[in-house]
Design a protein around this motif. Structure first.
Motif, short mmCIF file in Angstrom:
data_model
loop_
_atom_site.label_atom_id
_atom_site.label_comp_id
_atom_site.label_asym_id
_atom_site.label_seq_id
_atom_site.Cartn_x
_atom_site.Cartn_y
_atom_site.Cartn_z
N PRO A 123 38.95 31.34 40.19
CA PRO A 123 38.06 30.99 41.29
C PRO A 123 38.65 31.30 42.66
CG PRO A 123 39.01 29.01 40.31
CD PRO A 123 39.36 30.16 39.41
N VAL A 124 39.96 31.27 42.78
CA VAL A 124 40.57 31.61 44.07
C VAL A 124 40.32 33.07 44.41
CG1 VAL A 124 42.74 31.79 45.32
CG2 VAL A 124 42.32 29.81 43.83
N ARG A 125 40.46 33.94 43.41
CA ARG A 125 40.21 35.37 43.64
C ARG A 125 38.76 35.60 44.03
NH1 ARG A 125 38.88 39.97 40.44
NH2 ARG A 125 39.86 41.87 41.23
N TYR A 126 37.85 34.86 43.39
CA TYR A 126 36.43 34.99 43.73
C TYR A 126 36.19 34.60 45.19
CZ TYR A 126 31.45 33.90 43.89
OH TYR A 126 30.14 33.83 44.24
N LEU A 127 36.74 33.46 45.60
CA LEU A 127 36.50 32.99 46.96
C LEU A 127 37.16 33.88 48.00
CD1 LEU A 127 36.90 29.15 46.42
CD2 LEU A 127 34.78 30.40 46.86
N LEU A 128 38.21 34.61 47.59
CA LEU A 128 38.87 35.53 48.51
C LEU A 128 38.24 36.92 48.53
CD1 LEU A 128 42.62 34.63 47.92
CD2 LEU A 128 41.18 33.98 49.85
N GLY A 129 37.16 37.09 47.73
CA GLY A 129 36.42 38.33 47.80
C GLY A 129 36.64 39.29 46.67
N GLY A 130 37.35 38.90 45.62
CA GLY A 130 37.53 39.78 44.48
C GLY A 130 36.21 40.05 43.79
N THR A 131 36.00 41.30 43.34
CA THR A 131 34.72 41.67 42.74
C THR A 131 34.72 41.64 41.23
OG1 THR A 131 35.24 44.02 42.60
CG2 THR A 131 34.31 43.23 44.68
N GLY A 132 35.86 41.66 40.60
CA GLY A 132 35.91 41.66 39.15
C GLY A 132 35.77 43.03 38.54
N VAL A 133 35.60 44.08 39.33
CA VAL A 133 35.46 45.43 38.80
C VAL A 133 36.84 45.99 38.52
CG1 VAL A 133 34.59 47.74 39.26
CG2 VAL A 133 33.33 45.76 40.08
N ALA A 134 37.00 46.61 37.37
CA ALA A 134 38.29 47.20 37.03
C ALA A 134 38.62 48.33 37.99
CB ALA A 134 38.26 47.72 35.59
N SER A 135 39.90 48.47 38.31
CA SER A 135 40.30 49.53 39.21
C SER A 135 39.95 50.88 38.61
CB SER A 135 41.80 49.45 39.47
OG SER A 135 42.52 49.59 38.27
N TRP A 139 34.09 48.44 34.13
CA TRP A 139 34.93 47.67 33.22
C TRP A 139 35.21 48.46 31.95
CZ3 TRP A 139 31.89 42.43 33.47
CH2 TRP A 139 32.15 41.82 34.69
N GLN A 140 36.45 48.43 31.53
CA GLN A 140 36.84 49.16 30.32
C GLN A 140 36.67 48.24 29.11
OE1 GLN A 140 37.63 52.50 30.70
NE2 GLN A 140 36.92 51.96 32.74
N ARG A 141 35.40 47.91 28.83
CA ARG A 141 35.06 47.05 27.71
C ARG A 141 33.89 47.66 26.97
NH1 ARG A 141 33.75 41.25 30.06
NH2 ARG A 141 33.22 40.93 27.86
N VAL A 142 33.76 47.29 25.70
CA VAL A 142 32.61 47.72 24.92
C VAL A 142 31.53 46.65 25.06
CG1 VAL A 142 31.77 48.23 22.61
CG2 VAL A 142 34.07 48.95 23.29
N PRO A 143 30.30 47.02 25.45
CA PRO A 143 29.24 46.01 25.58
C PRO A 143 29.07 45.23 24.28
CG PRO A 143 28.55 48.08 26.55
CD PRO A 143 29.83 48.37 25.83
N ASP A 144 28.97 43.90 24.41
CA ASP A 144 28.82 43.05 23.23
C ASP A 144 27.54 42.22 23.27
OD1 ASP A 144 29.69 41.46 25.36
OD2 ASP A 144 30.79 40.08 24.06
N LEU A 145 26.71 42.41 24.31
CA LEU A 145 25.44 41.70 24.39
C LEU A 145 24.29 42.64 24.01
CD1 LEU A 145 25.93 39.60 27.66
CD2 LEU A 145 26.14 38.85 25.28
N PRO A 146 23.17 42.09 23.52
CA PRO A 146 22.09 42.92 22.97
C PRO A 146 21.18 43.51 24.05
CG PRO A 146 21.52 40.61 22.72
CD PRO A 146 22.93 40.65 23.29
N PHE A 147 21.78 44.31 24.94
CA PHE A 147 20.99 44.83 26.06
C PHE A 147 19.95 45.85 25.61
CE2 PHE A 147 24.43 47.86 25.70
CZ PHE A 147 23.88 49.08 26.06
#
Length: 300
Positions: A123-135, A139-147
């Motif tokens: 949460p500290v990173r979020y409040l400081l403006g971190g976006t969560g996007v991989a550099s 994101w280097q992940r395989v989708p796991d939701l039924p989009f």
């Protein structure tokens, strides 16, 4: 002794705020309403129901019932700006909650939590403006939701997929031209230089996350209404101050609600950013920022 009393009072106030946000406000679903003067003079009003960030869990019966009741508003158009899911088994609950709204003309784009299950975040990173996007990109992940199943369900009921594409609908006697992008937060957006359709009564841009590169491009191309979500309105806000973060590069003053966006030298676009209906299951709290859907009445 006096310092101890002050600290004790501050701790009690903090605990009360957390309890309010986690037990009461996070379920205090609210319908916002705005009039947006974007149609030609004398036009019949067009009512848009803007839904975003449901972040649905199968167990959230109260949220599902509240969403189903929105069909009673009888909107002319539904715009869904993504992040519908928060669990791999939540799609049936989402489709049941939207229910009759899927029979209303609609358009949609996806957000990150239509592709990927939520994960705990600092949460500290979020409040400081971190976006969560991989550099370096998405994101280097395989989708796991039924989009894909959700896309088929939405389009099968008549909603229009705007994932990195243009389309048009006639709604309430108005020809509406749309452009949409895949989630800018994941850097999945593909922006083109095609100007807004000059033959349309209104050109509308639809994105999950309101990143400035998207807003700027659409404003310069003549899209006079832009709809987005993603920010949760800040989710944890301070009374009389507002949002502390937007989880993107949009300023906190426009974290939710109806505002304008303008690149110098161009006519302003109206922009509505939804504070959304849900939260991550790892941060199930809202403070001074109720979950919401919005009814936008487009007027002359």
């Amino acid at each position: 002794m006096r310092v101890r009393h002050v600290l004790g009072g501050a701790a009690a106030a903090s605990a009360a705020a957390v309890a309010w946000g986690a037990l009461i406000e996070v379920r205090a679903f609210t319908l916002r309403e705005f009039a947006v003067p974007v149609l030609a003079p004398g036009s019949r009003p067009v009512r848009i129901l803007h839904l975003s960030d449901a972040h649905m869990l199968p167990s959230q019966g109260r949220k599902q019932a509240w969403l189903r009741a929105l069909a009673d508003l009888e909107p002319d158009l539904v715009v869904n700006t993504g992040d519908n899911l928060s669990h791999v088994d939540a799609l049936p609950a989402v489709l049941d909650a939207y229910g009759p709204l899927l029979d209303v003309p609609g358009v949609f784009v996806f957000g990150s939590n239509d592709y990927f299950s939520p994960r705990p975040k600092n949460p500290v990173r979020y409040l400081l403006g971190g976006t969560g996007v991989a550099s370096g990109g998405a994101w280097q992940r395989v989708p796991d939701l039924p989009f894909e199943q959700m896309r088929e369900a939405f389009t099968g009921r008549g909603w229009v997929d705007l994932t990195n594409r243009h389309d048009a609908l006639t709604v309430g006697g108005q020809r509406l031209a749309f452009v949409g992008v895949d989630d800018p937060h994941l850097e999945y957006d593909v922006l083109d230089d095609a100007p807004a359709d000059p033959g349309a009564d209104l050109a509308i841009g639809v994105a999950h996350a309101p990143y400035l590169r998207v807003l700027d491009r659409w404003n310069t191309l003549g899209y006079r209404l832009i709809l987005a979500g993603h920010t949760h309105g800040g989710q944890l806000c301070l009374p009389y101050v507002g949002a502390l973060a937007t989880n993107c590069d949009l300023d906190t003053a426009r974290a939710k609600g109806l505002h304008t966006h303008r690149v110098p030298g161009h006519e302003p676009s109206w922009m509505h950013v939804s504070a959304g209906l849900g939260t991550s299951p790892y941060a199930p709290i809202r403070f001074a920022c109720r979950p919401e859907a919005t009814l936008l009445t487009l007027t002359g």
